[in-house]
Write an enzyme that holds these catalytic residues in place. Structure first.
Site, mmCIF file in Angstrom:
data_model
loop_
_atom_site.group_PDB
_atom_site.id
_atom_site.type_symbol
_atom_site.label_atom_id
_atom_site.label_comp_id
_atom_site.label_asym_id
_atom_site.label_seq_id
_atom_site.Cartn_x
_atom_site.Cartn_y
_atom_site.Cartn_z
ATOM 1 N N HIS A 1 -2.810 -6.142 0.448
ATOM 2 C CA HIS A 1 -3.196 -6.548 -0.910
ATOM 3 C C HIS A 1 -1.931 -7.085 -1.579
ATOM 4 O O HIS A 1 -1.205 -6.351 -2.246
ATOM 5 C CB HIS A 1 -3.766 -5.343 -1.664
ATOM 6 N N ASP B 1 -7.093 -1.667 6.666
ATOM 7 C CA ASP B 1 -6.273 -2.880 6.614
ATOM 8 C C ASP B 1 -7.135 -3.999 6.029
ATOM 9 O O ASP B 1 -7.626 -4.861 6.747
ATOM 10 C CB ASP B 1 -5.779 -3.225 8.025
ATOM 11 N N GLU C 1 -1.989 -1.990 -0.529
ATOM 12 C CA GLU C 1 -1.116 -2.828 -1.346
ATOM 13 C C GLU C 1 0.330 -2.591 -0.907
ATOM 14 O O GLU C 1 0.606 -1.723 -0.066
ATOM 15 C CB GLU C 1 -1.279 -2.513 -2.846
#
Ligand SMILES: [Zn+2]
Length: 562
Positions: free
Chosen positions: A492, A535, A544
């Site tokens: 992310h 993932d 993230e």
């Protein structure tokens, strides 16, 4: 029962014995000498070959490798009682040994056996074999992680804001360079520069203070420090100085747009107005602490940094009861909320005392309790480190002893969790948001603790924490992009999403017990805590990246000289 290579053969293969000499030192017998019956030659044992079949994810080892002299372990879900290690090039078995008795990994809700192959010290590439299959290959080498540490530091270059960066498909022109409006006013301020905090493009003082401290302390305490750490950290320090209100010494909590942009937007594409959120006590105290710390690393800026730190401290003194930061109306970016600034003030007082020797800071420290934590929210351990390693002759003997006990008590708590776990971490049953940071922070705590007490086992455990991050975990998953056979492909992280490939060297958050985003919740509901990771670029709670997750991993790698 599986045939196991005899132990003697394993030792021979390890030691490289049994190889024939070239015979050049032999003196040939003269032609007229009487014939002598040649002694019987010992039979060369045939090397055992075991390719082990397919790679299986039930064997969890560091996917990069191990140093020759370090402890080497893997955890395996298996009914086998023994394992072998084969050379990757030719399948020759170089070690066979017994597995441990079954051990519970409670956070993963599974039972594993541990393979200890510390005896294998010969450099090379290997894999671990059971009757079910083999592990991903790994190396034994003086430098098993290669350029990982450099990449983890280079990540901060990719996160640079306010300047053009040259970084292949992740290059971008200058971004976020316009003036920011101070919340609820018409006033504007130049706060360009620094690093983007995470997968978004916000810039936040509280987590920045942690990241700066990690890089500087790594430089100061590593056996072989990286000179690049200082200019790297300076880019963020310059920005920090801009975040201070010159009139009051208070420090703005963050500069962001009012909300996050779409996930595929590059930095220069975020064009909404920048807003400076109000001054907060945690940002101001963290600023005072990290600028006082920075003062000893940049002699030419020492006076300016100390003056900024002291001015921030004076704001803290004048605002003892300032409430913790909460997002103001119509601002929805990262909050970094914290109801107490006591530990931030403690850290600041410790740094300012170490930097100036002014007894007023000493008095403040003595007037309060001690704190721990290497996080962004709980920062007390940075204060302990400032005093224990930085106060020198100025330290009070009794207070020094109390602080040492405090840090070592933390180490013992970490070791207690670590000892109960067949994997490399010390998280117990709880994996908070950004658990990779906690794993790395615990490693840092242990290594610094080992410098205060004769505890080599702390360093050994810290190494296992690194192995956890690179595959010695219940997911057989590396949590660092670009490193390991199974590494995050879809972090992310907006530049990675926009470019269609992950920037290398980024530490992702890792398992998150709370399932705090919809994608993670949908995928991992009902999973044990240690396996709540996906993932997936939508999973901001587990996949993230942030500057302050990379920074403690860098700190630990540097301390361990990896
Ligand atoms: Zn930017």
């Amino acid at each position: 029962m599986k045939r196991i290579i005899p132990f003697i053969l394993a030792l021979c293969l390890l030691a490289g014995c049994g190889s024939s000499g070239n015979g050049n030192t032999e003196t040939p017998a003269p032609p007229d000498a009487p014939a002598v019956e040649a002694p019987a030659q010992p039979t060369e044992p045939e090397p055992k070959i075991n390719w082990g079949g397919d790679v299986v994810s039930t064997i969890r080892a560091d996917q990069l490798g191990y140093r020759p002299g370090d402890t080497k372990k893997a955890a395996i879900i298996t009914d086998d009682t023994t394992f072998e290690i084969s050379r990757a090039a030719d399948g020759v078995v170089v070690l066979g040994a017994a597995l441990s008795e079954p051990m519970r990994a409670n956070a993963a809700d599974e039972t594993v056996r541990v393979a200890d192959f510390s005896a294998l010290a010969e450099p090379g590439e290997y894999f671990l074999v059971t009757s079910e299959g083999r592990s991903y290959p790994f190396v034994i080498s003086d430098s098993p992680y290669g350029d990982l540490r450099a990449a983890v530091l280079e990540m901060f270059h990719y996160q640079k804001c306010g300047v053009e960066i040259e970084a292949g498909i992740w290059s971008h022109p200058e971004c976020h360079a316009e003036l920011a409006t101070i919340f609820d006013t018409e006033d504007t301020k130049d706060v360009s520069g620094g690093w983007h905090d995470a997968g978004d493009y916000g810039r936040y003082v509280v987590p920045a203070a942690k990241a700066i401290a990690d890089l500087l302390l790594a430089y100061e305490n590593a056996p072989n420090p990286d000179p690049e750490a200082l200019p790297t950290a300076w880019h963020k320090i310059e920005w920090m100085l801009k975040m201070q209100d010159e009139a009051t010494g208070g420090v703005y909590h963050k500069v962001t747009c009012r909300s996050f942009p779409a996930l595929d937007i590059m930095p220069q594409g975020e064009r909404n107005p920048l807003v400076l959120s109000p001054i907060s006590p945690t940002a101001t105290a963290d600023f005072a602490a990290s600028m006082a710390l920075a003062a000893r690393f940049y002699p030419e800026q020492r006076e300016a940094l100390l003056a900024a730190a002291i001015s921030a401290w004076e704001w803290c003194e004048a605002n003892p009861d300032a409430p913790g930061f909460r997002n103001p109306p119509r601002i929805s970016t990262g909050e970094y909320g914290d109801s107490s600034s006591k530990d931030e003030r403690f850290w600041a007082a410790c740094e300012l005392f170490a930097a100036t020797g002014d007894e007023k800071y000493h008095d403040y420290i003595k007037s309060d309790t001690l704190y721990t934590g290497f996080g962004w929210q709980a920062v007390g351990s940075y204060g302990l480190v400032a005093y224990l390693f930085g106060a020198g002759d100025k330290a009070d003997g009794e207070l020094y002893a109390q602080m040492k006990d405090k840090l070592l008590a933390d180490c013992e708590g970490i070791m207690g969790q670590y000892a109960q776990n067949p994997y490399g971490d010390s998280m117990g049953g709880s994996f908070p948001w950004g658990s990779s940071m906690n794993v790395a922070n615990n490693a840092v705590t242990l290594i610094l603790g080992s410098r205060l007490a004769d505890k080599p086992e702390y360093v050994e455990a810290a190494l296992d924490h690194m192995h956890y991050l690179l595959g010695y975990n219940s997911l057989a998953q590396s949590f660092i992009t670009g490193y390991g056979a199974v590494s995050p492909q879809n972090p992310h992280h907006r530049p990675s999403v926009a470019a269609g490939a992950a920037v290398p060297g980024m530490v992702v958050g890792g398992p998150e017990s709370g399932l705090s985003d919809p994608a993670l919740k949908a995928a991992c509901e009902g999973f044990p805590a240690a396996k709540r990771y996906i993932d997936d670029k939508e999973s901001y709670a587990s996949n993230e990246i942030t500057i302050y997750w990379n920074s403690p991993v860098y700190f630990a790698l540097a301390l361990l000289d990896l």
